[in-house]
Scaffold this active site. Structure first.
Site, PDB file in Angstrom:
ATOM      1  N   TYR A 181      35.686  47.849  30.488  1.00  0.00           N
ATOM      2  CA  TYR A 181      34.518  48.234  29.602  1.00  0.00           C
ATOM      3  C   TYR A 181      33.271  48.747  30.414  1.00  0.00           C
ATOM      4  CZ  TYR A 181      29.692  45.860  28.407  1.00  0.00           C
ATOM      5  OH  TYR A 181      28.339  45.562  27.396  1.00  0.00           O
ATOM      6  N   ASN A 185      45.178  49.420  36.073  1.00  0.00           N
ATOM      7  CA  ASN A 185      46.150  48.698  36.249  1.00  0.00           C
ATOM      8  C   ASN A 185      46.248  47.750  35.304  1.00  0.00           C
ATOM      9  OD1 ASN A 185      44.000  45.895  36.737  1.00  0.00           O
ATOM     10  ND2 ASN A 185      44.784  46.009  38.954  1.00  0.00           N
ATOM     11  N   ASP A 232      47.561  50.866  40.345  1.00  0.00           N
ATOM     12  CA  ASP A 232      46.689  49.228  41.600  1.00  0.00           C
ATOM     13  C   ASP A 232      45.953  50.226  42.419  1.00  0.00           C
ATOM     14  OD1 ASP A 232      46.643  46.687  41.146  1.00  0.00           O
ATOM     15  OD2 ASP A 232      46.641  46.992  43.805  1.00  0.00           O
ATOM     16  N   ALA A 257      36.994  46.736  39.530  1.00  0.00           N
ATOM     17  CA  ALA A 257      36.816  45.212  40.604  1.00  0.00           C
ATOM     18  C   ALA A 257      37.431  44.348  39.602  1.00  0.00           C
ATOM     19  CB  ALA A 257      35.594  45.468  41.338  1.00  0.00           C
ATOM     20  N   TYR A 277      31.849  37.132  45.386  1.00  0.00           N
ATOM     21  CA  TYR A 277      32.084  38.639  44.089  1.00  0.00           C
ATOM     22  C   TYR A 277      31.109  38.671  44.783  1.00  0.00           C
ATOM     23  CZ  TYR A 277      30.696  41.616  40.780  1.00  0.00           C
ATOM     24  OH  TYR A 277      30.070  43.198  40.089  1.00  0.00           O
TER      25      TYR A 277
END
Ligand code: UDP
Length: 327
Positions: free
Chosen positions: A11, A32, A50, A74, A140
């Site tokens: 995004y 990836n 990756d 991420a 996270y």
């Protein structure tokens, strides 16, 4: 410049790529496709890979004489990071360290890193300045903080130049409607509300109505994805050996969940059915950016300050692409 964008099919990454290409940079997208979309990247500049694939990265760095990396790749779902932390530690930390090692081996000395306001945890002061203590309350946020610390140490020891940009709530879509937000599963407020407007969902559940805020719902700072992209370009311009920038990216103005829903109703002209539910675990009541640091450090400030304008750009994307990128 020759720039590698990891997560460039995601995004925020895809919007940054659009801006970089628009400025005439030579851009390579490395993704990836776990959460990214093939349709979000120009096939001419796309390499599937990756972060752990150091040989593939090294080949790209050398072949294309890469001078800087923008690192968006991420995993970024707070809830999932609580239930499957190993996935987050492995990708966000081990993967990023592999990327940083490969950059060093290949003499790539600049990186713009996607960090997050989730590194602050529950804020003691709002709006949040950059020197606010960082005490994340979920895996996270912790993985992002660990990389911020690694970048500081690498800047000191190896003269890496870095900018860690702590985003508040990324939202909106490209003005021309060509790319936008498409997450599976979707968990973010604005796209979920717009799915209700499209008839794809019956209602939106408001997570908590008993917060200590004027209307009882959580307040967030919704920053347009195009503004995030321009901040990345500004940050890149500032980088040099050992330069260390840590900067919040937000508008400085907060919106409650109820205010966002009302704005979506006004933009779409549809009534949005709401259901009041319990609080979502790990949600601080209010996260709003103090934008003074970005003005000072990057000479940047958000241009899209009207939430309805931001929602209108998202609506343009979602209504024209009801199934996202269709993959
Ligand atoms: N939210 C909500 N219902 C939903 C999704 C989100 O009430 O179905 C709330 C959430 O609790 C938070 C705000 O909307 O206060 C923004 O959530 P989002 O997941 O978009 O971003 P986050 O703040 O978690 O990064």
């Amino acid at each position: 410049m020759n720039i590698l964008v990891t997560g460039g099919a995601g995004y925020v990454g895809s919007h940054a790529v659009k801006h970089l290409v628009g400025k005439g940079h030579n851009v390579w997208v490395f993704d990836n496709l776990v959460y990214g979309h093939r349709g979000a990247a120009d096939p001419k500049r796309f390499v599937q890979g990756d972060l752990h694939e150091k040989d593939k990265l090294a080949k790209l760095f050398r072949e294309h004489k890469i001078e800087a990396v923008m690192h968006f790749a991420a995993y970024a779902l707070v809830g999932e990071s609580v239930t499957d932390p190993a996935k987050y530690y492995q990708n966000n930390i081990v993967g990023t360290l592999a990327l940083l090692d490969t950059m060093r081996e290949c003499g790539v000395g600049k990186i713009v890193f996607s960090s997050t306001c989730a590194t602050y945890g529950v804020p003691q002061i709002v709006p949040i300045p950059e020197d606010h203590p960082q005490a994340p309350i979920n895996p996270y946020g912790y993985t992002k903080l660990v990389i911020e610390r690694a970048l500081e140490d690498y800047a000191h020891a190896y003269k890496l130049g870095f900018a860690a940009l702590r985003y508040f709530n990324a939202s909106g879509a490209a003005a021309d409607g060509s790319i936008g937000e498409d997450h599976t599963p979707e968990s973010h407020l604005i796209p979920l509300v717009l799915q209700v407007a499209l008839g794809q969902r019956e209602h939106i559940t408001i997570f908590g109505t008993d917060y200590p805020t004027p209307d009882g719902t959580c307040i967030r700072d919704y920053i347009h994805v195009d503004d995030l992209a321009t901040a990345h370009l500004k940050a890149l311009e500032k980088l040099g050996p050992g330069v260390a920038i840590k900067c919040n990216l937000g508008t400085g103005v907060g919106q409650s969940v109820r205010e966002v829903i009302t704005a979506c109703e006004e933009v779409t002209g549809k009534r949005i059915k709401t259901v009041e539910g319990p609080r979502r675990e790990g949600d601080p009541p209010e996260l709003v950016c103090n934008p003074a640091g970005a003005k000072r450090m990057l000479d940047w400030q958000a241009q899209h300050t009207d939430i309805k304008e931001t929602i209108a750009s998202a609506w343009k994307w979602h209504s024209a692409h009801p199934n996202g990128f269709g993959d």
